[in-house]
Design a protein around this motif. Structure first.
Motif, PDB file in Angstrom:
ATOM      1  N   ILE A 190      47.687 -12.758  87.463  1.00 28.71           N
ATOM      2  CA  ILE A 190      47.240 -11.789  86.463  1.00 28.71           C
ATOM      3  C   ILE A 190      45.808 -12.081  86.027  1.00 28.71           C
ATOM      4  O   ILE A 190      44.968 -11.170  85.942  1.00 28.71           O
ATOM      5  N   THR A 191      45.519 -13.342  85.739  1.00 29.76           N
ATOM      6  CA  THR A 191      44.191 -13.696  85.209  1.00 29.76           C
ATOM      7  C   THR A 191      43.096 -13.631  86.267  1.00 29.76           C
ATOM      8  O   THR A 191      41.958 -13.237  85.959  1.00 29.76           O
ATOM      9  N   LEU A 192      43.416 -14.029  87.506  1.00 26.11           N
ATOM     10  CA  LEU A 192      42.376 -14.113  88.530  1.00 26.11           C
ATOM     11  C   LEU A 192      42.255 -12.861  89.392  1.00 26.11           C
ATOM     12  O   LEU A 192      41.192 -12.621  89.970  1.00 26.11           O
ATOM     13  N   VAL A 193      43.332 -12.072  89.496  1.00 26.54           N
ATOM     14  CA  VAL A 193      43.304 -10.901  90.369  1.00 26.54           C
ATOM     15  C   VAL A 193      43.349  -9.604  89.562  1.00 26.54           C
ATOM     16  O   VAL A 193      42.445  -8.765  89.653  1.00 26.54           O
ATOM     17  N   CYS A 194      44.400  -9.448  88.762  1.00 27.31           N
ATOM     18  CA  CYS A 194      44.587  -8.175  88.053  1.00 27.31           C
ATOM     19  C   CYS A 194      43.498  -7.927  87.015  1.00 27.31           C
ATOM     20  O   CYS A 194      42.950  -6.823  86.929  1.00 27.31           O
ATOM     21  N   TYR A 195      43.191  -8.965  86.219  1.00 26.20           N
ATOM     22  CA  TYR A 195      42.154  -8.778  85.206  1.00 26.20           C
ATOM     23  C   TYR A 195      40.796  -8.463  85.837  1.00 26.20           C
ATOM     24  O   TYR A 195      40.041  -7.638  85.327  1.00 26.20           O
ATOM     25  N   ARG A 196      40.488  -9.132  86.936  1.00 28.47           N
ATOM     26  CA  ARG A 196      39.203  -8.866  87.588  1.00 28.47           C
ATOM     27  C   ARG A 196      39.148  -7.461  88.168  1.00 28.47           C
ATOM     28  O   ARG A 196      38.118  -6.796  88.114  1.00 28.47           O
ATOM     29  N   ALA A 197      40.269  -7.000  88.725  1.00 24.04           N
ATOM     30  CA  ALA A 197      40.295  -5.653  89.294  1.00 24.04           C
ATOM     31  C   ALA A 197      40.193  -4.579  88.214  1.00 24.04           C
ATOM     32  O   ALA A 197      39.626  -3.509  88.440  1.00 24.04           O
ATOM     33  N   ALA A 198      40.763  -4.870  87.029  1.00 19.39           N
ATOM     34  CA  ALA A 198      40.796  -3.873  85.947  1.00 19.39           C
ATOM     35  C   ALA A 198      39.747  -4.145  84.876  1.00 19.39           C
ATOM     36  O   ALA A 198      39.783  -3.527  83.810  1.00 19.39           O
ATOM     37  N   LYS A 199      38.814  -5.036  85.160  1.00 17.32           N
ATOM     38  CA  LYS A 199      37.863  -5.486  84.136  1.00 17.32           C
ATOM     39  C   LYS A 199      37.060  -4.339  83.530  1.00 17.32           C
ATOM     40  O   LYS A 199      36.958  -4.226  82.300  1.00 17.32           O
ATOM     41  N   SER A 200      36.512  -3.486  84.359  1.00 18.52           N
ATOM     42  CA  SER A 200      35.674  -2.397  83.844  1.00 18.52           C
ATOM     43  C   SER A 200      36.472  -1.461  82.944  1.00 18.52           C
ATOM     44  O   SER A 200      35.982  -1.019  81.893  1.00 18.52           O
ATOM     45  N   GLY A 201      37.704  -1.143  83.346  1.00 16.89           N
ATOM     46  CA  GLY A 201      38.529  -0.252  82.531  1.00 16.89           C
ATOM     47  C   GLY A 201      38.912  -0.865  81.204  1.00 16.89           C
ATOM     48  O   GLY A 201      38.933  -0.185  80.166  1.00 16.89           O
ATOM     49  N   ILE A 202      39.228  -2.166  81.208  1.00 17.19           N
ATOM     50  CA  ILE A 202      39.593  -2.835  79.959  1.00 17.19           C
ATOM     51  C   ILE A 202      38.400  -2.888  79.016  1.00 17.19           C
ATOM     52  O   ILE A 202      38.527  -2.635  77.810  1.00 17.19           O
ATOM     53  N   ILE A 203      37.223  -3.218  79.554  1.00 19.06           N
ATOM     54  CA  ILE A 203      36.013  -3.239  78.719  1.00 19.06           C
ATOM     55  C   ILE A 203      35.721  -1.850  78.165  1.00 19.06           C
ATOM     56  O   ILE A 203      35.295  -1.697  77.016  1.00 19.06           O
TER      57      ILE A 203
END
Length: 285
Positions: A190-203
């Motif tokens: 979750i921290t290394l793959v999912c968060y990085r893939a969804a980073k722009s949307g979360i920001i």
């Protein structure tokens, strides 16, 4: 030979073509109607607020009637409470959204949480202010910047939850499966793959939450109230732009009215800038 259905002699095609043109016209009309009021509001703010924008606005505190002054204490108070509210609400929203997307595939808790989050997302902000007033302000016996920040953090949470949940669900399952095949624990995936893939949307969601709380007046009336002087003490009543605009716009003094227009212009430009930044990030994601 079979006749093509795309032919003006075809009655069904004529009716559908006419209906399509009518709906396009109605859609264009509603678009123009909405943009007309938007541009009218923005132009009115710029016309009335731009003349009051000056260096004094960012260096002097709110003045008494009949004297010149600025809004620096209100700007500082708004920034402090917005930053603290974002710091409190963002981790809660991201973690809750992560649970919904990654761990809430089964059971009743995730659907119930999504429903309650949607209710909180659409709840009037004055309800949040009254809630914080009852559980915090009334207990400690005074208004404070902390109370205002808590009210703003509750407004941040549902926006970040919804965005985090949605963006993590858009991450392809093939990435999760590949990570699991390598023996990676789920929390690390979750921290290394999912968060990085969804980073722009979360920001983007965080920026939209900040834009939402920037102009909220009702929660701060019941929590932070206001302060005519410069104050960095979060445990005391704190000045803020939305409440100052509300008070000064309703006053009979022209100099206060001018400051209210200037403050409204600042908030509008801030919200427009944040939304443009959020859209730019979302387009790149």
């Amino acid at each position: 030979m079979v006749e093509s259905p795309i032919n003006m002699s075809n009655g069904i095609y004529r009716r559908r073509n006419l209906f399509n043109k009518v709906m396009l016209t109605v859609s264009l009309g509603t678009l123009i109607f909405g943009l007309f009021w938007l541009f009218w509001i923005i132009l009115t703010l710029l016309f009335k607020g731009a003349p009051a924008l000056s260096l004094t606005l960012f260096t002097d505190i709110t003045p008494p009637p009949g004297e010149t002054g600025g809004l620096v204490n209100a700007i500082v108070g708004s920034v402090l409470m917005a930053v603290v509210g974002t710091i409190i609400g963002t981790p809660i929203g991201v973690l809750a959204g992560t649970y919904l997307a990654e761990y809430g595939q089964r059971g009743w808790l995730a659907p119930a949480t999504r429903f309650l989050n949607d209710v909180l997302l659409s709840a009037p902000s004055i309800i949040i202010g009254l809630f914080i007033y009852a559980v915090y302000v009334a207990q400690v016996g005074h208004y404070s910047g902390w109370a205002g920040a808590l009210a703003l953090s509750i407004l941040v949470i549902p926006v970040v939850v919804r965005t985090t949940d949605t963006m993590l669900l858009l991450v392809p399952n093939s990435l999760r499966e590949a990570t699991a095949a390598l023996g990676c624990p789920k929390w690390r995936m979750i921290t290394l793959v999912c968060y990085r893939a969804a980073k722009s949307g979360i920001i983007t969601g965080i920026l939209l939450a900040i834009a939402r709380i920037s102009g909220e007046t009702a929660p701060l009336l019941f929590t932070a109230l206001s302060n005519q002087f410069m104050s960095w003490d979060m445990n005391a009543p704190m000045s803020n732009l939305p409440v100052v605009i509300y008070q000064y716009a309703a006053s009979p003094f022209q100099d206060w009215n001018d400051l209210a227009w200037a403050g409204a212009t600042l908030i509008t430009l801030l919200v427009l800038g944040i939304n443009i930044m959020a859209r730019s990030l979302f387009r790149k994601s």
